[in-house]
Design an enzyme around this catalytic site. Structure first.
Site, PDB file in Angstrom:
ATOM      1  N   LYS A 256       0.845  -1.194   0.000  1.00 41.33           N
ATOM      2  CA  LYS A 256       0.000   0.000   0.000  1.00 41.33           C
ATOM      3  C   LYS A 256       0.883   1.247   0.000  1.00 41.33           C
ATOM      4  O   LYS A 256       1.772   1.385   0.831  1.00 41.33           O
ATOM      5  CB  LYS A 256      -0.928  -0.007   1.219  1.00 41.33           C
ATOM      6  CG  LYS A 256      -2.049  -1.026   1.054  1.00 41.33           C
ATOM      7  CD  LYS A 256      -3.190  -0.789   1.996  1.00 41.33           C
ATOM      8  CE  LYS A 256      -4.335  -1.728   1.693  1.00 41.33           C
ATOM      9  NZ  LYS A 256      -5.070  -1.384   0.467  1.00 41.33           N
ATOM     10  N   ARG A 331     -11.017  -9.637  -3.927  1.00 40.58           N
ATOM     11  CA  ARG A 331     -11.818 -10.256  -4.993  1.00 40.58           C
ATOM     12  C   ARG A 331     -11.315 -11.664  -5.304  1.00 40.58           C
ATOM     13  O   ARG A 331     -12.078 -12.489  -5.792  1.00 40.58           O
ATOM     14  CB  ARG A 331     -11.811  -9.345  -6.231  1.00 40.58           C
ATOM     15  CG  ARG A 331     -10.465  -9.114  -6.835  1.00 40.58           C
ATOM     16  CD  ARG A 331     -10.437  -7.903  -7.767  1.00 40.58           C
ATOM     17  NE  ARG A 331     -10.474  -6.634  -7.033  1.00 40.58           N
ATOM     18  CZ  ARG A 331     -10.466  -5.435  -7.626  1.00 40.58           C
ATOM     19  NH1 ARG A 331     -10.459  -5.337  -8.944  1.00 40.58           N
ATOM     20  NH2 ARG A 331     -10.494  -4.339  -6.906  1.00 40.58           N
TER      21      ARG A 331
HETATM   22  N1  BES Z   1      -8.943  -3.587   1.474  1.00 37.69           N
HETATM   23  C1  BES Z   1      -8.748  -2.764   0.339  1.00 37.69           C
HETATM   24  C2  BES Z   1      -9.893  -1.770   0.135  1.00 37.69           C
HETATM   25  C3  BES Z   1     -10.072  -0.701   1.182  1.00 37.69           C
HETATM   26  C4  BES Z   1      -9.500   0.536   1.043  1.00 37.69           C
HETATM   27  C5  BES Z   1     -10.887  -0.919   2.263  1.00 37.69           C
HETATM   28  C6  BES Z   1      -9.704   1.522   1.972  1.00 37.69           C
HETATM   29  C7  BES Z   1     -11.107   0.047   3.214  1.00 37.69           C
HETATM   30  C8  BES Z   1     -10.514   1.274   3.072  1.00 37.69           C
HETATM   31  C9  BES Z   1      -8.639  -3.611  -0.923  1.00 37.69           C
HETATM   32  O1  BES Z   1      -8.093  -4.867  -0.766  1.00 37.69           O
HETATM   33  C10 BES Z   1      -7.749  -2.864  -1.851  1.00 37.69           C
HETATM   34  O2  BES Z   1      -6.629  -2.662  -1.512  1.00 37.69           O
HETATM   35  N2  BES Z   1      -8.282  -2.451  -2.992  1.00 37.69           N
HETATM   36  C11 BES Z   1      -7.533  -1.705  -3.934  1.00 37.69           C
HETATM   37  C12 BES Z   1      -7.872  -2.193  -5.312  1.00 37.69           C
HETATM   38  C13 BES Z   1      -7.011  -1.624  -6.383  1.00 37.69           C
HETATM   39  C14 BES Z   1      -5.614  -2.184  -6.292  1.00 37.69           C
HETATM   40  C15 BES Z   1      -7.627  -1.954  -7.724  1.00 37.69           C
HETATM   41  C16 BES Z   1      -7.918  -0.238  -3.797  1.00 37.69           C
HETATM   42  O3  BES Z   1      -9.084   0.061  -3.606  1.00 37.69           O
HETATM   43  O4  BES Z   1      -7.016   0.604  -3.867  1.00 37.69           O
HETATM   44 ZN    ZN Z   2      -5.930  -4.837  -0.825  1.00 37.56          ZN
END
Ligand code: BES
Ligand code: ZN
Ligand code: ZN
Length: 477
Positions: A256, A331
């Protein structure tokens, strides 16, 4: 128990009087000046009027006849949060709530708001006794509220508290085996069935999504199957509930990136916590619906063996997926659970997940984006339930054209869209490739966890989706 029924109502206690007109107030309990004050505040359109009697508070909650029932109830929940704040500031332990118009639903809404807002997660403070809210007990009149409804409110709030606790516990105390332990305890205590698959079993099931995400973890994954099957179930085929159980989401090798983006990632198992809380509630409240719960559990971390962008994996349903971002892990584990759900020949499958940051950007904590393949009447019922409990649903489309961005050069699908934008839908569209039954998808990333409290939605975990799905299942049956 949080809520107790009582015969002995007296305005000598801390009391909330819900009413549509000042005339209905018991005049002997207020001085002339107080009644004048109330009437002045009413003209200012105040809704919650607070009278400090030095030994206790009286709260007059005025109803607004211009509002629809669901709007009025939300006002009551929010008022209740203010009221609870005052009670706690003054270190009182109990609160009596009654409705002078004789409407039990008003009392329920107020009680719900009060108890939702009185939640705390303070176990790690040295001074936790001092920090604890003083309010311990809420009383409602025996004649007004039925025993059954009070019992059900107690069970609902207990489930919400439990679900919030599961999420608020940091990953150090809530890793995969610890979460499964909690589930086992809940299953014994509430009386729903639980079966847990280990990694070997998941390997034989060829759940490539789960296995890939778990590769970088020091703790082996689990796949949990919950079942609540009452004799009087109204549905012939089960309803399956799937909850995202990422105990901690570091993003994996696609670590992240932005500042603070990992701070709240212990909450990436909020969907799992909602499903767990819902099974506790369904069993304790003897909900007449046959339910199956599927919770894929792992964390998403790096240890030198993790999966990597560019990998192609084979999913449980046989589709291949090119992983273009290891942070789109939710997903992948959901997809395996969703294709596993097919074996139950379900009437309906609902998944609930903190799936995309884009969902949070879209609706903040004010609503839940939802999608469906073609279950329009279930979606309508979901929207109706969302409005009633104020966990509001906004439906997004799964138009065919959204598939274009999920095409890969070397696999059946890629796990993130090839162009920016539309992230909530791209995730839903990805999952759609793994479902073969009527299906609803809820992205709770915005509502699940708050950094500042908002009325009865306390800071941290909210358990958003639990009240929604319970209402949905009750209406469904
Ligand atoms: N767990 C995250 C989504 C999330 C973000 C939940 C902020 C709660 C607060 C998910 O696994 C994720 O990281 N999604 C990515 C997807 C992207 C790489 C297409 C995102 O939303 O940035
Ligand atoms: Zn994620
Ligand atoms: Zn995640």
């Amino acid at each position: 128990m949080f809520i107790t029924q009582t015969d002995t109502f007296s305005t000598k206690n801390n009391t909330v009087l819900i009413t549509d007109s000042i005339e209905k107030l018991p005049a002997s309990d207020f001085s002339k000046q107080e009644l004048e004050y109330i009437s002045r505040r009413q003209q200012d359109e105040a809704q919650l009027i607070t009278i400090n009697h030095l030994t206790n508070f009286l709260f007059v909650q005025l109803l607004d006849d211009k509002l629809a029932v669901f709007e009025q109830q939300e006002k009551l929940r929010r008022s209740a949060a203010k009221c609870v704040k005052t009670i706690n500031q003054h270190k009182y332990e109990s609160l009596y709530i009654t409705d002078l118009t004789g409407e039990p639903a008003n009392v329920s809404a107020f009680v719900e708001g009060a108890l939702l807002s009185n939640y705390q997660f303070i176990k790690y403070f040295k001074t936790k006794e001092k920090k604890a809210n003083s309010l311990k007990q809420i009383y409602v009149p025996k004649g007004l509220c039925s025993e059954k409804s009070v019992h059900e409110s107690n069970l609902l709030l207990e489930a919400v508290y439990r679900s919030r606790d599961l999420v608020n516990e940091p990953q150090l105390g809530m890793n995969t085996p610890q979460f499964v332990q909690q589930l086992e305890e809940m299953s014994k205590n509430a009386g729903f069935k639980l079966e847990v698959f280990n990694k070997k079993k998941v390997e034989t099931l060829k759940m490539g999504g789960m296995l890939a995400v778990n590769k970088g973890s020091e703790t082996p994954l689990r796949f949990c199957i919950l079942e609540w099957r009452p004799d009087n179930a109204k549905n012939e085929q089960p309803i399956v509930l799937v909850g995202k159980g990422i105990m901690y989401d570091s993003g994996g090798l696609s670590l992240k990136p932005t500042r603070n983006s990992m701070d709240q990632m212990k909450s990436d198992m909020s969907g799992a916590a909602v499903v767990a809380g819902l099974f506790q509630l369904a069993a304790k409240a003897q909900l007449p619906v046959h339910l199956i719960g599927l919770i894929p559990v792992t964390d998403n971390r790096i240890n030198g063996h993790e999966y990597a962008p560019g990998d192609v994996i084979r999913m449980h349903n046989g589709l291949s997926v090119e992983v273009m971002n290891t942070d789109a892990e939710g997903r992948l584990i959901l997809a395996d659970a969703l294709s596993y759900a097919k074996r139950y020949n379900p009437e309906l499958v609902i998944d609930i997940a903190t799936l995309t940051g884009a969902a949070k950007a879209l609706l903040t904590h004010r609503g839940i984006p939802a999608m469906t393949n073609n279950a329009t009447s279930a979606m309508d019922l979901l929207k109706e339930s969302g409005t009633a409990v104020h966990e509001r649903i906004v439906e997004l489309p799964l138009w065919e054209e959204f598939n274009d961005v999920l095409k890969s050069d070397i696999a059946d699908l890629r796990n993130i869209a090839s162009v920016p934008g539309g992230g909530v839908i791209a995730a839903g569209k990805f999952l759609e490739h793994f479902v073969e039954y009527p299906w609803l998808h809820l992205d709770i990333a915005g509502m699940a966890f708050l950094s500042t409290s908002d009325g009865y939605l306390t800071k941290g975990a909210t358990a958003a989706g639990l009240r929604l799905l319970f209402r949905f299942l009750k209406n469904y049956s």
